[in-house]
Motif scaffolding. Structure first.
Motif, PDB file in Angstrom:
ATOM      1  N   SER A 146       8.080   3.641   2.993  1.00  0.00           N
ATOM      2  CA  SER A 146       8.997   4.445   2.185  1.00  0.00           C
ATOM      3  C   SER A 146       8.411   4.667   0.793  1.00  0.00           C
ATOM      4  N   THR A 147       7.104   4.760   0.740  1.00  0.00           N
ATOM      5  CA  THR A 147       6.426   4.956  -0.533  1.00  0.00           C
ATOM      6  C   THR A 147       6.612   6.398  -0.974  1.00  0.00           C
ATOM      7  N   ARG A 148       7.043   6.586  -2.210  1.00  0.00           N
ATOM      8  CA  ARG A 148       7.231   7.928  -2.747  1.00  0.00           C
ATOM      9  C   ARG A 148       6.606   7.992  -4.136  1.00  0.00           C
ATOM     10  N   GLY A 149       6.198   9.183  -4.533  1.00  0.00           N
ATOM     11  CA  GLY A 149       5.674   9.376  -5.870  1.00  0.00           C
ATOM     12  C   GLY A 149       4.242   9.856  -5.853  1.00  0.00           C
ATOM     13  N   VAL A 150       3.743  10.152  -7.033  1.00  0.00           N
ATOM     14  CA  VAL A 150       2.377  10.644  -7.148  1.00  0.00           C
ATOM     15  C   VAL A 150       1.392   9.489  -7.041  1.00  0.00           C
ATOM     16  N   TRP A 151       1.655   8.417  -7.791  1.00  0.00           N
ATOM     17  CA  TRP A 151       0.806   7.233  -7.702  1.00  0.00           C
ATOM     18  C   TRP A 151       1.587   6.161  -6.977  1.00  0.00           C
ATOM     19  N   ALA A 152       0.997   5.645  -5.940  1.00  0.00           N
ATOM     20  CA  ALA A 152       1.699   4.643  -5.153  1.00  0.00           C
ATOM     21  C   ALA A 152       0.742   3.534  -4.763  1.00  0.00           C
ATOM     22  N   LYS A 153       1.248   2.323  -4.705  1.00  0.00           N
ATOM     23  CA  LYS A 153       0.438   1.169  -4.301  1.00  0.00           C
ATOM     24  C   LYS A 153       1.057   0.621  -3.026  1.00  0.00           C
ATOM     25  N   THR A 154       0.257   0.515  -1.989  1.00  0.00           N
ATOM     26  CA  THR A 154       0.730  -0.045  -0.735  1.00  0.00           C
ATOM     27  C   THR A 154       0.184  -1.449  -0.616  1.00  0.00           C
ATOM     28  N   ASN A 155       1.083  -2.393  -0.388  1.00  0.00           N
ATOM     29  CA  ASN A 155       0.688  -3.791  -0.253  1.00  0.00           C
ATOM     30  C   ASN A 155       1.194  -4.264   1.097  1.00  0.00           C
ATOM     31  N   ASN A 156       0.348  -4.176   2.132  1.00  0.00           N
ATOM     32  CA  ASN A 156       0.747  -4.546   3.488  1.00  0.00           C
ATOM     33  C   ASN A 156       0.614  -6.043   3.664  1.00  0.00           C
ATOM     34  N   GLN A 157       1.744  -6.716   3.763  1.00  0.00           N
ATOM     35  CA  GLN A 157       1.749  -8.156   3.981  1.00  0.00           C
ATOM     36  C   GLN A 157       2.746  -8.460   5.088  1.00  0.00           C
ATOM     37  N   GLN A 158       2.539  -9.599   5.738  1.00  0.00           N
ATOM     38  CA  GLN A 158       3.481 -10.007   6.780  1.00  0.00           C
ATOM     39  C   GLN A 158       4.339 -11.118   6.265  1.00  0.00           C
TER      40      GLN A 158
END
Length: 155
Positions: A143-155
Protein backbone atom coordinates in the motif's frame (compact mmCIF):
# COMPACT_ATOMS: atom_id res chain seq x y z
CA UNK A 1 -0.35 86.64 -26.01
CA UNK A 2 2.71 88.31 -27.27
CA UNK A 3 3.68 88.37 -30.93
CA UNK A 4 7.31 87.82 -30.07
CA UNK A 5 8.41 84.13 -30.00
CA UNK A 6 10.96 82.63 -27.74
CA UNK A 7 14.49 82.27 -29.24
CA UNK A 8 14.64 78.60 -28.15
CA UNK A 9 11.47 77.88 -30.09
CA UNK A 10 13.09 79.23 -33.26
CA UNK A 11 16.14 77.03 -32.72
CA UNK A 12 13.91 73.97 -32.28
CA UNK A 13 11.99 74.82 -35.44
CA UNK A 14 15.24 75.22 -37.40
CA UNK A 15 16.51 71.82 -36.09
CA UNK A 16 13.26 70.19 -37.10
CA UNK A 17 13.31 71.80 -40.56
CA UNK A 18 16.93 70.68 -41.08
CA UNK A 19 16.08 67.12 -40.05
CA UNK A 20 13.14 67.05 -42.46
CA UNK A 21 15.29 68.35 -45.32
CA UNK A 22 17.97 65.72 -44.62
CA UNK A 23 15.37 62.97 -44.55
CA UNK A 24 13.84 64.11 -47.82
CA UNK A 25 17.19 64.43 -49.62
CA UNK A 26 18.43 61.04 -48.38
CA UNK A 27 21.51 62.35 -46.64
CA UNK A 28 20.71 60.49 -43.43
CA UNK A 29 23.28 57.91 -42.40
CA UNK A 30 21.70 54.46 -42.53
CA UNK A 31 24.66 52.29 -41.43
CA UNK A 32 27.70 52.42 -39.25
CA UNK A 33 30.90 50.39 -39.42
CA UNK A 34 33.00 50.25 -36.29
CA UNK A 35 36.64 50.71 -37.36
CA UNK A 36 38.18 50.20 -33.92
CA UNK A 37 40.76 47.39 -34.04
CA UNK A 38 40.04 44.18 -32.16
CA UNK A 39 42.35 43.24 -29.28
CA UNK A 40 45.32 41.03 -30.19
CA UNK A 41 44.68 38.67 -27.28
CA UNK A 42 41.91 37.93 -24.85
CA UNK A 43 38.23 37.38 -25.42
CA UNK A 44 36.85 38.76 -28.63
CA UNK A 45 33.17 39.51 -29.05
CA UNK A 46 31.12 37.04 -31.10
CA UNK A 47 30.32 38.10 -34.63
CA UNK A 48 27.26 36.71 -36.42
CA UNK A 49 28.30 34.75 -39.49
CA UNK A 50 26.29 34.38 -42.69
CA UNK A 51 24.67 31.04 -43.44
CA UNK A 52 23.26 28.29 -41.26
CA UNK A 53 23.31 29.07 -37.52
CA UNK A 54 25.77 27.03 -35.45
CA UNK A 55 24.45 23.66 -34.27
CA UNK A 56 25.96 20.47 -32.90
CA UNK A 57 27.10 17.86 -35.41
CA UNK A 58 24.33 15.34 -34.55
CA UNK A 59 21.67 18.05 -34.88
CA UNK A 60 23.11 19.06 -38.25
CA UNK A 61 23.14 15.43 -39.44
CA UNK A 62 19.54 14.84 -38.36
CA UNK A 63 18.40 18.05 -40.04
CA UNK A 64 20.09 17.16 -43.30
CA UNK A 65 18.69 13.60 -43.21
CA UNK A 66 15.17 14.97 -42.67
CA UNK A 67 15.56 17.36 -45.61
CA UNK A 68 16.90 14.64 -47.91
CA UNK A 69 14.17 12.15 -46.90
CA UNK A 70 11.53 14.77 -47.57
CA UNK A 71 13.01 15.55 -50.96
CA UNK A 72 13.22 11.84 -51.81
CA UNK A 73 9.43 11.57 -51.74
CA UNK A 74 8.93 14.23 -54.41
CA UNK A 75 10.03 12.31 -57.58
CA UNK A 76 7.86 9.21 -56.95
CA UNK A 77 4.87 11.45 -56.27
CA UNK A 78 5.43 13.41 -59.46
CA UNK A 79 5.80 10.18 -61.44
CA UNK A 80 2.58 8.82 -59.95
CA UNK A 81 0.74 12.03 -60.81
CA UNK A 82 2.09 11.94 -64.36
CA UNK A 83 1.06 8.30 -64.86
CA UNK A 84 -2.46 8.94 -63.55
CA UNK A 85 -2.91 12.02 -65.71
CA UNK A 86 -1.52 10.26 -68.81
CA UNK A 87 -3.75 7.22 -68.34
CA UNK A 88 -6.75 9.40 -67.48
CA UNK A 89 -7.31 7.42 -64.30
CA UNK A 90 -6.96 10.32 -61.87
CA UNK A 91 -9.83 8.97 -59.82
CA UNK A 92 -10.19 9.95 -56.12
CA UNK A 93 -10.64 6.28 -55.20
CA UNK A 94 -7.41 5.29 -56.93
CA UNK A 95 -5.56 8.21 -55.37
CA UNK A 96 -6.83 7.09 -51.95
CA UNK A 97 -5.68 3.51 -52.60
CA UNK A 98 -2.23 4.68 -53.65
CA UNK A 99 -1.90 6.91 -50.59
CA UNK A 100 -3.14 4.15 -48.26
CA UNK A 101 -0.86 1.47 -49.77
CA UNK A 102 2.15 2.13 -47.49
CA UNK A 103 -0.03 1.98 -44.37
CA UNK A 104 -1.88 -1.08 -45.68
CA UNK A 105 1.46 -2.86 -46.12
CA UNK A 106 2.99 -1.69 -42.86
CA UNK A 107 0.15 -2.73 -40.53
CA UNK A 108 0.25 -6.50 -41.31
CA UNK A 109 4.05 -6.52 -41.22
CA UNK A 110 4.07 -4.92 -37.78
CA UNK A 111 1.36 -7.31 -36.54
CA UNK A 112 3.31 -10.38 -37.72
CA UNK A 113 6.50 -9.04 -36.14
CA UNK A 114 4.68 -8.54 -32.82
CA UNK A 115 3.24 -12.08 -32.99
CA UNK A 116 6.64 -13.58 -33.71
CA UNK A 117 8.19 -11.63 -30.86
CA UNK A 118 5.55 -12.86 -28.42
CA UNK A 119 5.62 -16.48 -29.70
CA UNK A 120 8.92 -17.35 -28.02
CA UNK A 121 8.54 -20.04 -25.36
CA UNK A 122 9.07 -18.94 -21.79
CA UNK A 123 12.56 -19.63 -20.54
CA UNK A 124 13.02 -22.72 -18.40
CA UNK A 125 14.22 -22.28 -14.85
CA UNK A 126 16.06 -25.11 -13.15
CA UNK A 127 16.83 -24.68 -9.46
CA UNK A 128 19.13 -27.12 -7.69
CA UNK A 129 19.31 -26.84 -3.93
CA UNK A 130 21.27 -28.72 -1.31
CA UNK A 131 20.09 -28.67 2.27
CA UNK A 132 16.89 -27.34 3.81
CA UNK A 133 15.12 -24.73 1.67
CA UNK A 134 12.25 -22.47 2.71
CA UNK A 135 10.11 -21.04 -0.10
CA UNK A 136 7.46 -18.45 0.73
CA UNK A 137 5.17 -17.87 -2.26
CA UNK A 138 2.66 -15.58 -0.62
CA UNK A 139 1.89 -12.38 -2.47
CA UNK A 140 1.76 -9.43 -0.11
CA UNK A 141 -0.09 -6.41 -1.41
CA UNK A 142 1.78 -3.18 -0.98
CA UNK A 143 0.00 0.00 0.00
CA UNK A 144 2.94 2.26 -0.70
CA UNK A 145 1.88 5.62 -2.11
CA UNK A 146 3.72 8.79 -3.01
CA UNK A 147 6.58 9.99 -5.14
CA UNK A 148 9.34 8.80 -2.82
CA UNK A 149 8.67 5.56 -1.08
CA UNK A 150 10.74 3.14 0.98
CA UNK A 151 9.79 -0.52 0.98
CA UNK A 152 10.99 -2.55 3.93
CA UNK A 153 10.03 -6.20 3.38
CA UNK A 154 10.27 -8.02 6.68
CA UNK A 155 8.52 -11.05 8.11
Amino acid sequence: MSTQSNPTDRAEVRKLATAIEEALTGEVQTRFRDQTPLPLYGPTPPVPQPGVPPMSQPATDIGRAAIYCGLATVPPGLIAIGVMLASEHANPTIIGLICAAPAALAVPILAVARLLRGAAPPPEHHHHYEGPVYQDQRHVRSSTRGVWAKTNNQQ
